[in-house]
Scaffold this motif. Structure first.
Motif, PDB file in Angstrom:
ATOM      1  N   SER A 185     -17.761  -1.524 -41.585  1.00  0.00           N
ATOM      2  CA  SER A 185     -17.939  -0.250 -40.174  1.00  0.00           C
ATOM      3  C   SER A 185     -18.745  -0.667 -39.604  1.00  0.00           C
ATOM      4  CB  SER A 185     -16.974   0.661 -40.794  1.00  0.00           C
ATOM      5  OG  SER A 185     -18.510   1.392 -40.699  1.00  0.00           O
ATOM      6  N   VAL A 186     -20.314  -1.715 -39.999  1.00  0.00           N
ATOM      7  CA  VAL A 186     -20.949  -1.601 -39.453  1.00  0.00           C
ATOM      8  C   VAL A 186     -20.976  -2.412 -37.884  1.00  0.00           C
ATOM      9  CG1 VAL A 186     -23.324  -2.185 -39.173  1.00  0.00           C
ATOM     10  CG2 VAL A 186     -22.645  -0.866 -41.025  1.00  0.00           C
ATOM     11  N   THR A 187     -21.061  -1.770 -36.481  1.00  0.00           N
ATOM     12  CA  THR A 187     -21.188  -3.087 -34.925  1.00  0.00           C
ATOM     13  C   THR A 187     -22.405  -3.334 -34.884  1.00  0.00           C
ATOM     14  OG1 THR A 187     -19.082  -1.518 -34.060  1.00  0.00           O
ATOM     15  CG2 THR A 187     -20.717  -2.596 -32.593  1.00  0.00           C
ATOM     16  N   PHE A 188     -22.366  -4.967 -34.559  1.00  0.00           N
ATOM     17  CA  PHE A 188     -23.632  -5.450 -34.368  1.00  0.00           C
ATOM     18  C   PHE A 188     -24.289  -5.942 -32.849  1.00  0.00           C
ATOM     19  CE2 PHE A 188     -21.220  -8.993 -36.660  1.00  0.00           C
ATOM     20  CZ  PHE A 188     -21.702  -9.993 -35.857  1.00  0.00           C
ATOM     21  N   ILE A 189     -24.786  -5.969 -32.198  1.00  0.00           N
ATOM     22  CA  ILE A 189     -25.498  -6.427 -31.425  1.00  0.00           C
ATOM     23  C   ILE A 189     -26.265  -7.860 -31.871  1.00  0.00           C
ATOM     24  CG2 ILE A 189     -26.605  -6.773 -29.287  1.00  0.00           C
ATOM     25  CD1 ILE A 189     -26.321  -3.879 -29.068  1.00  0.00           C
ATOM     26  N   PRO A 190     -25.203  -8.983 -31.131  1.00  0.00           N
ATOM     27  CA  PRO A 190     -27.033  -9.941 -31.980  1.00  0.00           C
ATOM     28  C   PRO A 190     -27.268 -10.357 -31.055  1.00  0.00           C
ATOM     29  CG  PRO A 190     -24.096 -11.001 -31.023  1.00  0.00           C
ATOM     30  CD  PRO A 190     -23.728  -9.249 -30.994  1.00  0.00           C
ATOM     31  N   GLY A 191     -28.423 -11.558 -31.190  1.00  0.00           N
ATOM     32  CA  GLY A 191     -29.060 -11.816 -30.104  1.00  0.00           C
ATOM     33  C   GLY A 191     -28.426 -12.502 -28.919  1.00  0.00           C
ATOM     34  N   HIS A 192     -26.894 -13.596 -29.341  1.00  0.00           N
ATOM     35  CA  HIS A 192     -26.827 -13.706 -27.960  1.00  0.00           C
ATOM     36  C   HIS A 192     -25.030 -13.860 -28.248  1.00  0.00           C
ATOM     37  CE1 HIS A 192     -30.438 -16.372 -27.345  1.00  0.00           C
ATOM     38  NE2 HIS A 192     -30.306 -16.497 -28.394  1.00  0.00           N
ATOM     39  N   GLY A 193     -24.499 -13.592 -27.025  1.00  0.00           N
ATOM     40  CA  GLY A 193     -23.044 -13.446 -26.979  1.00  0.00           C
ATOM     41  C   GLY A 193     -22.312 -12.261 -27.627  1.00  0.00           C
ATOM     42  N   PRO A 194     -20.331 -12.463 -27.931  1.00  0.00           N
ATOM     43  CA  PRO A 194     -20.371 -11.276 -28.188  1.00  0.00           C
ATOM     44  C   PRO A 194     -20.571 -10.591 -29.203  1.00  0.00           C
ATOM     45  CG  PRO A 194     -19.087 -12.956 -27.827  1.00  0.00           C
ATOM     46  CD  PRO A 194     -20.419 -13.328 -27.574  1.00  0.00           C
ATOM     47  N   GLY A 195     -20.480  -8.968 -29.033  1.00  0.00           N
ATOM     48  CA  GLY A 195     -20.643  -8.277 -31.064  1.00  0.00           C
ATOM     49  C   GLY A 195     -19.660  -8.648 -31.684  1.00  0.00           C
ATOM     50  N   SER A 196     -20.049  -7.925 -32.991  1.00  0.00           N
ATOM     51  CA  SER A 196     -18.818  -8.100 -33.535  1.00  0.00           C
ATOM     52  C   SER A 196     -19.292  -6.918 -34.515  1.00  0.00           C
ATOM     53  CB  SER A 196     -18.724  -9.067 -34.144  1.00  0.00           C
ATOM     54  OG  SER A 196     -17.918  -9.121 -35.377  1.00  0.00           O
ATOM     55  N   THR A 197     -18.795  -6.826 -35.087  1.00  0.00           N
ATOM     56  CA  THR A 197     -18.570  -5.718 -36.651  1.00  0.00           C
ATOM     57  C   THR A 197     -18.573  -6.767 -38.462  1.00  0.00           C
ATOM     58  OG1 THR A 197     -15.647  -5.553 -37.531  1.00  0.00           O
ATOM     59  CG2 THR A 197     -16.802  -4.107 -35.625  1.00  0.00           C
ATOM     60  N   LEU A 198     -19.326  -6.236 -39.021  1.00  0.00           N
ATOM     61  CA  LEU A 198     -19.769  -7.235 -39.934  1.00  0.00           C
ATOM     62  C   LEU A 198     -18.370  -7.251 -40.869  1.00  0.00           C
ATOM     63  CD1 LEU A 198     -23.074  -4.993 -42.017  1.00  0.00           C
ATOM     64  CD2 LEU A 198     -22.544  -7.381 -40.378  1.00  0.00           C
ATOM     65  N   GLY A 199     -17.494  -6.216 -40.760  1.00  0.00           N
ATOM     66  CA  GLY A 199     -16.413  -6.016 -41.889  1.00  0.00           C
ATOM     67  C   GLY A 199     -15.628  -8.102 -41.323  1.00  0.00           C
ATOM     68  N   VAL A 200     -15.550  -8.032 -39.463  1.00  0.00           N
ATOM     69  CA  VAL A 200     -14.715  -8.721 -39.376  1.00  0.00           C
ATOM     70  C   VAL A 200     -15.243 -10.159 -39.649  1.00  0.00           C
ATOM     71  CG1 VAL A 200     -14.772 -10.266 -36.756  1.00  0.00           C
ATOM     72  CG2 VAL A 200     -14.049  -7.438 -37.133  1.00  0.00           C
ATOM     73  N   GLU A 201     -16.912 -10.722 -39.609  1.00  0.00           N
ATOM     74  CA  GLU A 201     -17.425 -11.239 -39.934  1.00  0.00           C
ATOM     75  C   GLU A 201     -17.184 -11.893 -41.359  1.00  0.00           C
ATOM     76  OE1 GLU A 201     -18.372 -12.897 -37.356  1.00  0.00           O
ATOM     77  OE2 GLU A 201     -17.770 -11.389 -36.265  1.00  0.00           O
ATOM     78  N   MET A 202     -16.893 -11.125 -42.283  1.00  0.00           N
ATOM     79  CA  MET A 202     -17.126 -10.822 -43.576  1.00  0.00           C
ATOM     80  C   MET A 202     -15.334 -11.310 -43.915  1.00  0.00           C
ATOM     81  SD  MET A 202     -17.860  -7.159 -45.158  1.00  0.00           S
ATOM     82  CE  MET A 202     -18.926  -6.183 -45.079  1.00  0.00           C
ATOM     83  N   THR A 203     -14.508 -11.194 -43.047  1.00  0.00           N
ATOM     84  CA  THR A 203     -13.280 -11.965 -43.020  1.00  0.00           C
ATOM     85  C   THR A 203     -12.621 -13.226 -42.646  1.00  0.00           C
ATOM     86  OG1 THR A 203     -12.099 -11.067 -41.813  1.00  0.00           O
ATOM     87  CG2 THR A 203     -12.288  -9.757 -44.090  1.00  0.00           C
ATOM     88  N   SER A 204     -13.738 -13.115 -41.132  1.00  0.00           N
ATOM     89  CA  SER A 204     -12.902 -14.505 -40.334  1.00  0.00           C
ATOM     90  C   SER A 204     -14.192 -15.302 -40.242  1.00  0.00           C
ATOM     91  CB  SER A 204     -12.486 -13.739 -39.299  1.00  0.00           C
ATOM     92  OG  SER A 204     -13.632 -13.323 -38.707  1.00  0.00           O
ATOM     93  N   ASN A 205     -15.258 -14.918 -40.446  1.00  0.00           N
ATOM     94  CA  ASN A 205     -16.905 -15.904 -39.933  1.00  0.00           C
ATOM     95  C   ASN A 205     -16.539 -17.449 -40.951  1.00  0.00           C
ATOM     96  OD1 ASN A 205     -19.038 -17.371 -39.822  1.00  0.00           O
ATOM     97  ND2 ASN A 205     -20.085 -15.845 -38.503  1.00  0.00           N
ATOM     98  N   PRO A 206     -16.378 -18.653 -40.250  1.00  0.00           N
ATOM     99  CA  PRO A 206     -16.095 -19.587 -41.355  1.00  0.00           C
ATOM    100  C   PRO A 206     -17.693 -20.580 -41.719  1.00  0.00           C
ATOM    101  CG  PRO A 206     -16.542 -20.315 -38.765  1.00  0.00           C
ATOM    102  CD  PRO A 206     -15.884 -18.904 -39.420  1.00  0.00           C
ATOM    103  N   TYR A 207     -18.463 -19.908 -41.802  1.00  0.00           N
ATOM    104  CA  TYR A 207     -20.032 -19.882 -42.593  1.00  0.00           C
ATOM    105  C   TYR A 207     -20.268 -19.180 -43.779  1.00  0.00           C
ATOM    106  CZ  TYR A 207     -20.322 -22.372 -37.803  1.00  0.00           C
ATOM    107  OH  TYR A 207     -20.550 -23.718 -37.598  1.00  0.00           O
ATOM    108  N   VAL A 208     -19.153 -17.827 -44.215  1.00  0.00           N
ATOM    109  CA  VAL A 208     -19.523 -16.478 -44.985  1.00  0.00           C
ATOM    110  C   VAL A 208     -18.945 -15.951 -45.254  1.00  0.00           C
ATOM    111  CG1 VAL A 208     -22.561 -16.366 -43.819  1.00  0.00           C
ATOM    112  CG2 VAL A 208     -20.618 -15.428 -43.156  1.00  0.00           C
TER     113      VAL A 208
END
Length: 209
Positions: A185-208
């Protein structure tokens, strides 16, 4: 805590103004440059700067640090000591990336895993996440389930590791073993570009994923 993103430098780095709603005390996270833009945001929000926080010491994140700290007598918290060589090489970074000249600086406080940084009544836990740079840290506010992750993780991507002392495997380990355990559920602000949640990146980020 309240947050306002201020894109700065030709790299459109997400400098973030964070402040405590109760006290109106604020911090600037990663003042890479364009200080007039940052200070205008401070005035518009009616907050009082009390410190600078750095995720890492690449020029687009730290280029305005010395001037801002000196002019407004602000302590500098972060990054981890592993980024000392980047701070010492600030003038070379300016030349390499065609930035205006800027001074080096000495952080008031180097940060380590599990340190805490306060902004007014708010508290950020420090998570040391090497890989993009050896001294990169993430600032995590548990109350708001919000993280300022610098260039460790992006929406759909991850940080570069082809700079000096970058390490791809360390970066992957930092994301999987230190960031993702903070919770989906953690929302994050990255150094560049749009934010996201850790949950979204766990399931959809192709690198991780």
């Amino acid at each position: 805590m309240k947050y306002r993103i201020i894109p700065v430098t030709p790299f459109q780095q997400n400098c973030t103004l964070v402040w405590c709603e109760n006290t109106k005390k604020a911090a600037v996270v990663d003042p890479g440059g364009d200080l007039d833009r940052i200070l205008a945001a401070v005035e518009e929000e009616g907050v009082v700067l009390e410190k600078i926080m750095l995720t890492h010491a690449h020029i687009d994140h730290a280029g305005g640090t010395a001037e801002l700290s000196t002019n407004y007598h602000l302590p500098i918290e972060g990054p981890h000591r592993g980024d000392l060589f980047w701070i010492e090489g600030m003038s070379q970074q300016c030349s390499m990336f065609n930035f205006p000249p800027c001074d080096t600086f000495t952080p008031t406080r180097w940060l380590d895993d599990d340190d805490e940084v306060s902004v007014g009544e708010g508290v950020f836990k420090v998570v040391h996440c090497p890989g993009h740079t050896p001294g990169h840290v993430v600032f995590y506010n548990e109350d708001d389930q919000m993280a300022l992750v610098g260039d460790v993780l992006f929406h759909g991507s991850i940080g570069r590791t082809d700079f000096p002392q970058g390490n791809h495997q360390e970066l992957i380990d930092s994301i999987k073993n230190k960031l993702f355990p903070l919770g989906e559920s953690v929302t994050f602000i990255p150094g560049h570009g749009p934010g996201s949640t850790l949950g979204v990146e766990m399931t959809s980020n192709p690198y991780v994923r």
